[in-house]
Design a protein around this motif. Sequence first.
Motif, PDB file in Angstrom:
ATOM      1  N   LEU A 249      -6.713  19.089  23.314  1.00 52.03           N
ATOM      2  CA  LEU A 249      -7.107  18.033  24.425  1.00 52.03           C
ATOM      3  C   LEU A 249      -9.003  17.901  24.228  1.00 52.03           C
ATOM      4  O   LEU A 249      -9.608  16.637  24.093  1.00 52.03           O
ATOM      5  CB  LEU A 249      -7.388  18.577  25.684  1.00 52.03           C
ATOM      6  CG  LEU A 249      -6.076  18.111  26.415  1.00 52.03           C
ATOM      7  CD1 LEU A 249      -5.703  19.243  27.638  1.00 52.03           C
ATOM      8  CD2 LEU A 249      -5.863  16.742  26.671  1.00 52.03           C
ATOM      9  N   VAL A 250      -9.774  18.893  23.478  1.00 52.82           N
ATOM     10  CA  VAL A 250     -11.057  18.660  23.241  1.00 52.82           C
ATOM     11  C   VAL A 250     -11.131  17.733  22.332  1.00 52.82           C
ATOM     12  O   VAL A 250     -12.028  17.094  22.174  1.00 52.82           O
ATOM     13  CB  VAL A 250     -11.510  20.416  22.887  1.00 52.82           C
ATOM     14  CG1 VAL A 250     -12.795  20.434  22.138  1.00 52.82           C
ATOM     15  CG2 VAL A 250     -11.533  21.030  24.166  1.00 52.82           C
ATOM     16  N   GLN A 251     -10.419  17.928  21.156  1.00 51.81           N
ATOM     17  CA  GLN A 251     -10.372  17.146  20.033  1.00 51.81           C
ATOM     18  C   GLN A 251      -9.982  15.653  20.456  1.00 51.81           C
ATOM     19  O   GLN A 251     -10.748  14.643  20.071  1.00 51.81           O
ATOM     20  CB  GLN A 251      -9.304  17.597  18.903  1.00 51.81           C
ATOM     21  CG  GLN A 251      -9.375  16.617  17.722  1.00 51.81           C
ATOM     22  CD  GLN A 251      -8.080  17.001  16.840  1.00 51.81           C
ATOM     23  OE1 GLN A 251      -7.531  17.946  16.743  1.00 51.81           O
ATOM     24  NE2 GLN A 251      -7.832  16.226  15.792  1.00 51.81           N
ATOM     25  N   ARG A 252      -9.171  15.474  21.328  1.00 52.62           N
ATOM     26  CA  ARG A 252      -8.848  14.266  21.811  1.00 52.62           C
ATOM     27  C   ARG A 252     -10.011  13.406  22.533  1.00 52.62           C
ATOM     28  O   ARG A 252     -10.556  12.275  22.323  1.00 52.62           O
ATOM     29  CB  ARG A 252      -7.723  14.185  22.658  1.00 52.62           C
ATOM     30  CG  ARG A 252      -7.383  13.049  23.315  1.00 52.62           C
ATOM     31  CD  ARG A 252      -7.847  12.751  24.758  1.00 52.62           C
ATOM     32  NE  ARG A 252      -7.514  11.576  25.170  1.00 52.62           N
ATOM     33  CZ  ARG A 252      -8.423  10.622  26.030  1.00 52.62           C
ATOM     34  NH1 ARG A 252      -9.295  11.526  26.546  1.00 52.62           N
ATOM     35  NH2 ARG A 252      -7.860   9.536  26.288  1.00 52.62           N
ATOM     36  N   GLN A 253     -10.614  14.294  23.280  1.00 52.28           N
ATOM     37  CA  GLN A 253     -11.617  13.746  24.133  1.00 52.28           C
ATOM     38  C   GLN A 253     -13.208  13.624  23.101  1.00 52.28           C
ATOM     39  O   GLN A 253     -13.506  12.589  23.282  1.00 52.28           O
ATOM     40  CB  GLN A 253     -12.174  14.804  25.212  1.00 52.28           C
ATOM     41  CG  GLN A 253     -13.126  14.339  26.254  1.00 52.28           C
ATOM     42  CD  GLN A 253     -12.524  13.340  27.071  1.00 52.28           C
ATOM     43  OE1 GLN A 253     -11.113  13.127  27.040  1.00 52.28           O
ATOM     44  NE2 GLN A 253     -13.206  12.442  27.930  1.00 52.28           N
ATOM     45  N   HIS A 254     -12.940  14.484  22.164  1.00 50.73           N
ATOM     46  CA  HIS A 254     -14.022  14.176  21.232  1.00 50.73           C
ATOM     47  C   HIS A 254     -14.021  12.706  20.548  1.00 50.73           C
ATOM     48  O   HIS A 254     -14.779  11.879  20.279  1.00 50.73           O
ATOM     49  CB  HIS A 254     -14.254  15.322  20.148  1.00 50.73           C
ATOM     50  CG  HIS A 254     -15.170  15.101  19.136  1.00 50.73           C
ATOM     51  ND1 HIS A 254     -16.706  14.985  19.011  1.00 50.73           N
ATOM     52  CD2 HIS A 254     -15.339  14.817  17.687  1.00 50.73           C
ATOM     53  CE1 HIS A 254     -17.201  14.867  18.133  1.00 50.73           C
ATOM     54  NE2 HIS A 254     -16.188  14.555  17.007  1.00 50.73           N
ATOM     55  N   LEU A 255     -12.698  12.608  19.921  1.00 50.23           N
ATOM     56  CA  LEU A 255     -12.587  11.233  19.392  1.00 50.23           C
ATOM     57  C   LEU A 255     -12.595  10.172  20.425  1.00 50.23           C
ATOM     58  O   LEU A 255     -13.078   8.923  20.135  1.00 50.23           O
ATOM     59  CB  LEU A 255     -10.809  11.142  18.852  1.00 50.23           C
ATOM     60  CG  LEU A 255     -10.724  12.303  18.031  1.00 50.23           C
ATOM     61  CD1 LEU A 255      -9.027  12.202  17.585  1.00 50.23           C
ATOM     62  CD2 LEU A 255     -11.303  11.763  16.555  1.00 50.23           C
ATOM     63  N   PHE A 256     -12.308  10.315  21.658  1.00 54.87           N
ATOM     64  CA  PHE A 256     -12.601   9.364  22.713  1.00 54.87           C
ATOM     65  C   PHE A 256     -14.014   8.953  22.885  1.00 54.87           C
ATOM     66  O   PHE A 256     -14.555   7.684  22.944  1.00 54.87           O
ATOM     67  CB  PHE A 256     -11.949   9.900  24.130  1.00 54.87           C
ATOM     68  CG  PHE A 256     -12.481   8.809  25.094  1.00 54.87           C
ATOM     69  CD1 PHE A 256     -11.644   7.757  25.462  1.00 54.87           C
ATOM     70  CD2 PHE A 256     -13.633   9.095  25.937  1.00 54.87           C
ATOM     71  CE1 PHE A 256     -11.805   6.640  26.508  1.00 54.87           C
ATOM     72  CE2 PHE A 256     -13.770   8.120  26.986  1.00 54.87           C
ATOM     73  CZ  PHE A 256     -13.003   6.946  27.100  1.00 54.87           C
TER      74      PHE A 256
ATOM     75  N   SER B 280     -16.452   9.468  20.563  1.00 56.08           N
ATOM     76  CA  SER B 280     -16.927   8.877  19.228  1.00 56.08           C
ATOM     77  C   SER B 280     -16.666   7.439  19.314  1.00 56.08           C
ATOM     78  O   SER B 280     -15.549   6.955  19.290  1.00 56.08           O
ATOM     79  CB  SER B 280     -16.461   9.558  18.028  1.00 56.08           C
ATOM     80  OG  SER B 280     -16.690   9.089  17.008  1.00 56.08           O
ATOM     81  N   SER B 281     -17.764   6.725  18.955  1.00 58.51           N
ATOM     82  CA  SER B 281     -17.906   5.271  18.834  1.00 58.51           C
ATOM     83  C   SER B 281     -17.102   4.820  17.318  1.00 58.51           C
ATOM     84  O   SER B 281     -16.966   3.958  17.194  1.00 58.51           O
ATOM     85  CB  SER B 281     -19.296   4.617  19.178  1.00 58.51           C
ATOM     86  OG  SER B 281     -19.984   5.031  18.181  1.00 58.51           O
ATOM     87  N   ARG B 282     -17.375   5.930  16.466  1.00 57.03           N
ATOM     88  CA  ARG B 282     -16.852   5.690  15.213  1.00 57.03           C
ATOM     89  C   ARG B 282     -15.528   5.786  14.945  1.00 57.03           C
ATOM     90  O   ARG B 282     -15.073   5.575  13.666  1.00 57.03           O
ATOM     91  CB  ARG B 282     -17.888   6.362  13.990  1.00 57.03           C
ATOM     92  CG  ARG B 282     -19.171   5.820  14.296  1.00 57.03           C
ATOM     93  CD  ARG B 282     -20.100   6.604  13.327  1.00 57.03           C
ATOM     94  NE  ARG B 282     -20.441   7.915  14.099  1.00 57.03           N
ATOM     95  CZ  ARG B 282     -20.813   8.991  13.377  1.00 57.03           C
ATOM     96  NH1 ARG B 282     -20.881   9.001  12.189  1.00 57.03           N
ATOM     97  NH2 ARG B 282     -21.175   9.926  14.229  1.00 57.03           N
ATOM     98  N   THR B 283     -14.795   6.341  15.677  1.00 54.01           N
ATOM     99  CA  THR B 283     -13.333   6.737  15.385  1.00 54.01           C
ATOM    100  C   THR B 283     -12.474   5.630  15.959  1.00 54.01           C
ATOM    101  O   THR B 283     -12.493   5.382  17.294  1.00 54.01           O
ATOM    102  CB  THR B 283     -13.071   8.226  16.115  1.00 54.01           C
ATOM    103  OG1 THR B 283     -13.939   8.897  15.802  1.00 54.01           O
ATOM    104  CG2 THR B 283     -11.640   8.379  15.833  1.00 54.01           C
ATOM    105  N   PRO B 284     -11.547   5.243  14.967  1.00 58.32           N
ATOM    106  CA  PRO B 284     -10.498   4.085  15.363  1.00 58.32           C
ATOM    107  C   PRO B 284      -9.740   4.980  16.341  1.00 58.32           C
ATOM    108  O   PRO B 284      -9.381   6.063  16.611  1.00 58.32           O
ATOM    109  CB  PRO B 284      -9.805   3.883  14.266  1.00 58.32           C
ATOM    110  CG  PRO B 284     -10.606   4.642  13.214  1.00 58.32           C
ATOM    111  CD  PRO B 284     -11.316   5.590  13.751  1.00 58.32           C
TER     112      PRO B 284
ATOM    113  N   CYS C  80     -24.823  12.734  23.376  1.00 57.36           N
ATOM    114  CA  CYS C  80     -24.839  12.490  21.805  1.00 57.36           C
ATOM    115  C   CYS C  80     -25.875  13.606  21.247  1.00 57.36           C
ATOM    116  O   CYS C  80     -25.508  14.104  20.349  1.00 57.36           O
ATOM    117  CB  CYS C  80     -24.838  11.144  21.390  1.00 57.36           C
ATOM    118  SG  CYS C  80     -23.633  10.262  21.721  1.00 57.36           S
ATOM    119  N   ILE C  81     -27.048  13.446  21.780  1.00 53.78           N
ATOM    120  CA  ILE C  81     -27.969  14.294  21.136  1.00 53.78           C
ATOM    121  C   ILE C  81     -27.656  15.820  21.428  1.00 53.78           C
ATOM    122  O   ILE C  81     -27.990  16.476  20.377  1.00 53.78           O
ATOM    123  CB  ILE C  81     -29.402  14.137  21.954  1.00 53.78           C
ATOM    124  CG1 ILE C  81     -29.792  12.633  21.779  1.00 53.78           C
ATOM    125  CG2 ILE C  81     -30.532  15.125  21.569  1.00 53.78           C
ATOM    126  CD1 ILE C  81     -30.919  12.026  22.645  1.00 53.78           C
TER     127      ILE C  81
END
Length: 111
Positions: A24-31, A33-37, A79-80
């Motif tokens: 879930l942490v990985q999923r939310q990180h991908l969500f 991230s503006s660079r992840t498809p 992000c910072i």
Amino acid sequence: MEVKIKRNQVDLVQAELKKLEDLLVQRQHLFCSSRTPRSHRRLVETQILEEASAFELLIPDMKTGLEKIFREDRGCGSCISYLRTGDKRQNGEMMWDFLKEWKSQLDTQKH
């Protein structure tokens, strides 16, 4: 139907929930991230649902909760702050509430 967890199964169940938490942490990180498809996030969501199937009897409403997280959890940390610390656990709001609830449900099922 209430299911009880035997003492010797507690560690295994908690390890599985920790694995789900990490996904879930990985999923939310991908969500966040503006660079992840989006397709990468969808793959992780599918994996999360597969992992969650192991909890069907212990936490019957988990799948519904996960689907709600996928639809509605828009919480993204700074992000910072992420660039400084690399801490992906700053993302998500709803998922942390659900994880706390699920852990509590598992604790009440121990015997």
